[in-house]
Scaffold this active site. Sequence first.
Site, PDB file in Angstrom:
ATOM      1  N   TYR A   1      -3.226  23.964 -28.696  1.00 50.65           N
ATOM      2  CA  TYR A   1      -4.691  23.884 -28.785  1.00 50.65           C
ATOM      3  C   TYR A   1      -5.099  23.324 -30.149  1.00 50.65           C
ATOM      4  O   TYR A   1      -5.977  22.452 -30.244  1.00 50.65           O
ATOM      5  CB  TYR A   1      -5.280  25.275 -28.576  1.00 50.65           C
TER       6      TYR A   1
ATOM      7  N   SER B   1     -13.374  22.046 -33.118  1.00 45.52           N
ATOM      8  CA  SER B   1     -13.268  23.491 -33.299  1.00 45.52           C
ATOM      9  C   SER B   1     -12.964  23.750 -34.761  1.00 45.52           C
ATOM     10  O   SER B   1     -12.504  22.854 -35.490  1.00 45.52           O
ATOM     11  CB  SER B   1     -12.121  24.034 -32.432  1.00 45.52           C
TER      12      SER B   1
END
Length: 252
Positions: A159, A146
């Site tokens: 995360y 990401s």
Amino acid sequence: MTSYPDLEGKVFLVTGGGSGMGREVCLALASVGAKVVLGNRSESAGRAVADALGAAGGAGVFCRTDVSRAADCAGLVQYALDAFGRVDGAFNNAGLQREFSDIHETPDEDICDVIDVNLKGVLYMMKYVARAMLETGGGAIVNNSSIFGLKAMPHLAYYVAAKHGIIGATRAAALDYAASGIRVNAVCPGPIKTPSLDRVTGGDDLMYADAVPMQRIGQASEVASAVLWLLSAQSAYVTGSSISVDGGMSAG
């Protein structure tokens, strides 16, 4: 779609293949003649994609897989070996995100779920995919990280930690197998139009557009294009890299 004749007839695993970026990569691989083995936690979504591949004339099979379980990851690889005799590439894509919260308020189960799926799932898949590839002379692995594997965002420490971990694991595994014909890279998407993003934005495609230098969110097909390039011989001298697909967000 760019032509990838070297991918025709090759066997690729895709986790989280039932929706979003995983689904788009499955469709893109099938469109260039590859054989796709997709793993997904939702059986209905996974079978729907496999059926769509078949209806389009491609070769796709489904195996229910929870990547947080090492046995499931080993089973998915074995399923591919039983079905097609080899594994030539993998897109380790399965992931999830829970609620936004400061770390002192983040539920323990959210931390566990995200680390188990996003990070440990990638490690398990690399372990069993690499083992299979060593038997057949090599291949290519692409891990889905990401933009938050490259930079931080508030209220998402758990995360961000998992996605940073994927970048580190990608680099280390690339060094492990560089001399064995196995390339390992990562893609780092920014905001991409997927069901997961829609759950956060309520379907408002403009919510994050102002934060992107290109002034729009990305499409899953744009991530798929990067993944196919990394899986193909066109990137034969690329390993240990993290390719940003984020409209310029990581440049700032």
